[in-house]
Design a protein around this motif. Structure first.
Motif, PDB file in Angstrom:
ATOM      1  N   SER A  85       0.805  -1.220   0.000  1.00 36.40           N
ATOM      2  CA  SER A  85       0.000   0.000   0.000  1.00 36.40           C
ATOM      3  C   SER A  85       0.837   1.269   0.000  1.00 36.40           C
ATOM      4  CB  SER A  85      -0.939   0.008   1.205  1.00 36.40           C
ATOM      5  OG  SER A  85      -0.201   0.088   2.414  1.00 36.40           O
ATOM      6  N   ALA A  86       1.988   1.254   0.679  1.00 38.76           N
ATOM      7  CA  ALA A  86       2.821   2.446   0.776  1.00 38.76           C
ATOM      8  C   ALA A  86       3.926   2.485  -0.270  1.00 38.76           C
ATOM      9  CB  ALA A  86       3.430   2.543   2.173  1.00 38.76           C
ATOM     10  N   GLY A  87       3.901   1.553  -1.225  1.00 39.76           N
ATOM     11  CA  GLY A  87       4.890   1.537  -2.280  1.00 39.76           C
ATOM     12  C   GLY A  87       6.109   0.690  -1.982  1.00 39.76           C
ATOM     13  N   THR A  88       6.098  -0.028  -0.853  1.00 39.69           N
ATOM     14  CA  THR A  88       7.202  -0.924  -0.521  1.00 39.69           C
ATOM     15  C   THR A  88       7.096  -2.216  -1.332  1.00 39.69           C
ATOM     16  OG1 THR A  88       5.895  -1.730   1.352  1.00 39.69           O
ATOM     17  CG2 THR A  88       7.527  -0.001   1.790  1.00 39.69           C
ATOM     18  N   PRO A  89       8.195  -2.966  -1.483  1.00 41.57           N
ATOM     19  CA  PRO A  89       8.201  -4.140  -2.365  1.00 41.57           C
ATOM     20  C   PRO A  89       7.282  -5.263  -1.880  1.00 41.57           C
ATOM     21  CG  PRO A  89      10.438  -3.397  -1.926  1.00 41.57           C
ATOM     22  CD  PRO A  89       9.549  -2.658  -0.971  1.00 41.57           C
ATOM     23  N   TYR A  90       6.739  -5.986  -2.838  1.00 40.99           N
ATOM     24  CA  TYR A  90       5.851  -7.114  -2.557  1.00 40.99           C
ATOM     25  C   TYR A  90       6.523  -8.416  -2.963  1.00 40.99           C
ATOM     26  CZ  TYR A  90       1.694 -10.067  -2.488  1.00 40.99           C
ATOM     27  OH  TYR A  90       0.794 -11.064  -2.211  1.00 40.99           O
ATOM     28  N   GLN A  91       6.354  -9.432  -2.134  1.00 41.03           N
ATOM     29  CA  GLN A  91       6.887 -10.757  -2.430  1.00 41.03           C
ATOM     30  C   GLN A  91       5.884 -11.811  -1.978  1.00 41.03           C
ATOM     31  OE1 GLN A  91      10.481 -10.771  -0.063  1.00 41.03           O
ATOM     32  NE2 GLN A  91       9.445 -11.561   1.743  1.00 41.03           N
ATOM     33  N   PHE A  92       6.108 -13.052  -2.404  1.00 43.20           N
ATOM     34  CA  PHE A  92       5.268 -14.148  -1.935  1.00 43.20           C
ATOM     35  C   PHE A  92       6.139 -15.320  -1.540  1.00 43.20           C
ATOM     36  CE2 PHE A  92       5.761 -14.888  -6.463  1.00 43.20           C
ATOM     37  CZ  PHE A  92       5.767 -16.257  -6.641  1.00 43.20           C
ATOM     38  N   PHE A  93       5.526 -16.356  -0.956  1.00 43.58           N
ATOM     39  CA  PHE A  93       6.275 -17.473  -0.387  1.00 43.58           C
ATOM     40  C   PHE A  93       5.797 -18.797  -0.986  1.00 43.58           C
ATOM     41  CE2 PHE A  93       6.438 -14.056   2.666  1.00 43.58           C
ATOM     42  CZ  PHE A  93       7.728 -14.112   3.186  1.00 43.58           C
ATOM     43  N   VAL A  94       6.748 -19.691  -1.195  1.00 40.98           N
ATOM     44  CA  VAL A  94       6.457 -20.998  -1.794  1.00 40.98           C
ATOM     45  C   VAL A  94       7.171 -22.087  -1.007  1.00 40.98           C
ATOM     46  CG1 VAL A  94       6.634 -22.443  -3.859  1.00 40.98           C
ATOM     47  CG2 VAL A  94       6.211 -19.982  -4.088  1.00 40.98           C
ATOM     48  N   HIS A  95       6.476 -23.200  -0.776  1.00 42.69           N
ATOM     49  CA  HIS A  95       7.070 -24.381  -0.147  1.00 42.69           C
ATOM     50  C   HIS A  95       6.654 -25.593  -0.958  1.00 42.69           C
ATOM     51  CE1 HIS A  95       7.792 -27.646   2.702  1.00 42.69           C
ATOM     52  NE2 HIS A  95       8.525 -26.807   3.419  1.00 42.69           N
ATOM     53  N   GLU A  96       7.639 -26.290  -1.537  1.00 43.97           N
ATOM     54  CA  GLU A  96       7.339 -27.460  -2.355  1.00 43.97           C
ATOM     55  C   GLU A  96       7.435 -28.725  -1.514  1.00 43.97           C
ATOM     56  OE1 GLU A  96       8.640 -29.508  -6.621  1.00 43.97           O
ATOM     57  OE2 GLU A  96      10.046 -28.171  -5.573  1.00 43.97           O
ATOM     58  N   SER A  97       6.470 -29.604  -1.711  1.00 42.21           N
ATOM     59  CA  SER A  97       6.462 -30.887  -1.013  1.00 42.21           C
ATOM     60  C   SER A  97       7.260 -31.923  -1.790  1.00 42.21           C
ATOM     61  CB  SER A  97       5.024 -31.372  -0.833  1.00 42.21           C
ATOM     62  OG  SER A  97       4.986 -32.708  -0.383  1.00 42.21           O
ATOM     63  N   ASP A  98       7.843 -32.864  -1.056  1.00 41.87           N
ATOM     64  CA  ASP A  98       8.558 -33.968  -1.694  1.00 41.87           C
ATOM     65  C   ASP A  98       7.666 -35.181  -1.910  1.00 41.87           C
ATOM     66  OD1 ASP A  98      10.967 -32.564  -1.700  1.00 41.87           O
ATOM     67  OD2 ASP A  98      11.477 -33.251   0.318  1.00 41.87           O
ATOM     68  N   THR A  99       6.467 -35.163  -1.306  1.00 44.27           N
ATOM     69  CA  THR A  99       5.668 -36.393  -1.261  1.00 44.27           C
ATOM     70  C   THR A  99       4.257 -36.258  -1.819  1.00 44.27           C
ATOM     71  OG1 THR A  99       4.962 -35.861   1.003  1.00 44.27           O
ATOM     72  CG2 THR A  99       6.936 -37.220   0.756  1.00 44.27           C
ATOM     73  N   SER A 100       3.832 -35.054  -2.186  1.00 44.38           N
ATOM     74  CA  SER A 100       2.438 -34.879  -2.589  1.00 44.38           C
ATOM     75  C   SER A 100       2.326 -33.914  -3.753  1.00 44.38           C
ATOM     76  CB  SER A 100       1.611 -34.359  -1.408  1.00 44.38           C
ATOM     77  OG  SER A 100       0.323 -33.955  -1.819  1.00 44.38           O
ATOM     78  N   ASP A 101       1.290 -34.103  -4.589  1.00 43.42           N
ATOM     79  CA  ASP A 101       0.979 -33.174  -5.664  1.00 43.42           C
ATOM     80  C   ASP A 101      -0.273 -32.356  -5.355  1.00 43.42           C
ATOM     81  OD1 ASP A 101       3.115 -33.798  -7.358  1.00 43.42           O
ATOM     82  OD2 ASP A 101       2.083 -35.571  -8.108  1.00 43.42           O
TER      83      ASP A 101
END
Length: 375
Positions: free
Chosen positions: A45-61
């Motif tokens: 909202s204030a113009g600061t950077p945006y990021q997201f998070f990802v976690h991949e599983s080894d055992t499930s789709d």
């Protein structure tokens, strides 16, 4: 004619920039083990950077897409992070949007967690618009000293979420199932975006669980939608035909998403006297004696149930806000049904019952401060 040509050129370069920015994001194969933070080029909202998070599983789709929460703003003093007194919404920076610090569904080493083996995409929240804002907005207000203050707020929730989802579609192209969830502000965002997610994964079973946002049936919602210009981001679906910022309701998102997609199952969790939902309803301008939250939630449920084929709810008493990110995810029990078992069955595509202590005539059968039984 020149204006049309100029508009076309601007749109072309905007689309080219977005495509380029999307191409620059790392691929799933490039990520490390555990949680990964991915910078997007988007803005909070204030113009600061945006990021997201990802976690991949080894055992499930199986795939979990989670929309984080953290309040909302639709007027200057609330949207200005430097206002005094400071009343802005929380989760205004990325440090407070870290799923590795969360409990509930993010306890990946908890054997009782039905999502522990899922691939996970965590969509942070920092735009004040419940993930459905249409872009930049300038607010003007008077501060405590009577001085006029102008603040520019980037209600980029739709754009940020779309960037994350487009990356998700490309990198998790063939999940076995998709579970879409969101807490608080994220519950509203997930109700809207679940329809777009289900449309993209048309051959996959998609389930939505919206956590703690079913009581916002205020007559003043048009103010909010106009501030965020939400109507501008609605998909070109028959289900949204004729909708404007003045006519939209939060129920519309659930109904449109479900009716547009045969592969989408929708569900909600709310406590009957959620203190945070009460607080935001008061900020919306509803007098304290004008509503009973448990009855608003019930009316919200009824509107959705009357318009869709399948809709499931879990509604304990008490005033606690949200469950998906909290330890109570594993301990809440209503009518002998632990919430963790109920949501596990929902995620597995099994039939579940509506679990509730709300009755239309008498209201909630538990006292407002009652806590659920624990195992």
């Amino acid at each position: 004619m020149k204006r049309h040509i100029l508009l076309f050129v601007l749109l072309f370069f905007a689309a080219t920039f977005l495509t380029s920015a999307q191409d620059e994001l790392p691929a799933l194969a490039d990520l490390a083990d555990g949680w990964n933070a991915i910078e997007t080029g988007g803005f909070c909202s204030a113009g600061t950077p945006y990021q997201f998070f990802v976690h991949e599983s080894d055992t499930s789709d199986n795939l979990l897409i989670f929309f984080n929460g953290g309040g909302a703003c639709w007027f200057g003093q609330a949207c200005d992070l430097a206002s005094e007194p400071n009343i802005h919404f929380p989760f205004a920076d990325m440090d407070q949007n870290n799923p590795a610090l969360g409990s509930g569904v993010f306890e990946l080493d908890n054997e009782a967690n039905p999502f522990a083996e899922y691939d996970m995409v965590f969509i942070p929240y920092c735009t004040g618009d419940v993930h459905i804002g249409g872009g930049e907005r300038e607010y003007t207000y008077s501060n405590a000293d009577g001085e006029e203050v102008t603040v520019t707020t980037y209600h980029n929730g739709y754009e940020n979420s779309s960037t994350v989802l487009n990356w998700t579609y490309e990198n998790f192209s063939s999940p076995e199932s998709v579970f879409v969830a969101g807490s608080s502000a994220g519950a509203i965002g997930s109700s809207f975006h679940s329809g777009l997610i289900a449309e993209n994964y048309a051959d996959v079973r998609v389930t939505l669980l919206a956590d703690a946002a079913g009581g916002y049936g205020s007559p003043n919602l048009a103010t909010v939608f106009n501030a965020w210009d939400t109507a501008s981001i609605l998909p070109d679906w028959e289900e949204y035909a004729g909708e404007t910022n003045d006519t939209l309701t939060f129920e519309d998102f659930y109904i449109a998403s479900a009716n547009h997609n045969d592969n989408l199952t929708i569900a909600q969790y709310n406590t009957a006297y959620d203190e945070t939902q009460v607080s935001f309803t008061l900020v919306l301008g509803d007098p304290p004696d004008s509503f009973d939250l448990s009855q608003r939630i019930l009316h919200h449920y009824s509107e959705i149930e009357s318009a869709v084929d399948e809709f499931y709810t879990y509604t304990p008493g008490g005033d606690v806000h949200t469950i998906l990110r909290s330890p109570e995810f594993y301990t809440y029990v209503v009518e002998g049904v632990p919430f963790v078992d109920w949501i596990a069955a929902l995620a597995a595509g099994e039939a579940v019952d509506d679990i509730s202590c709300v009755d239309e005539a008498a209201g909630c059968t538990l006292a407002p401060d009652a806590m659920m039984e624990s195992e």
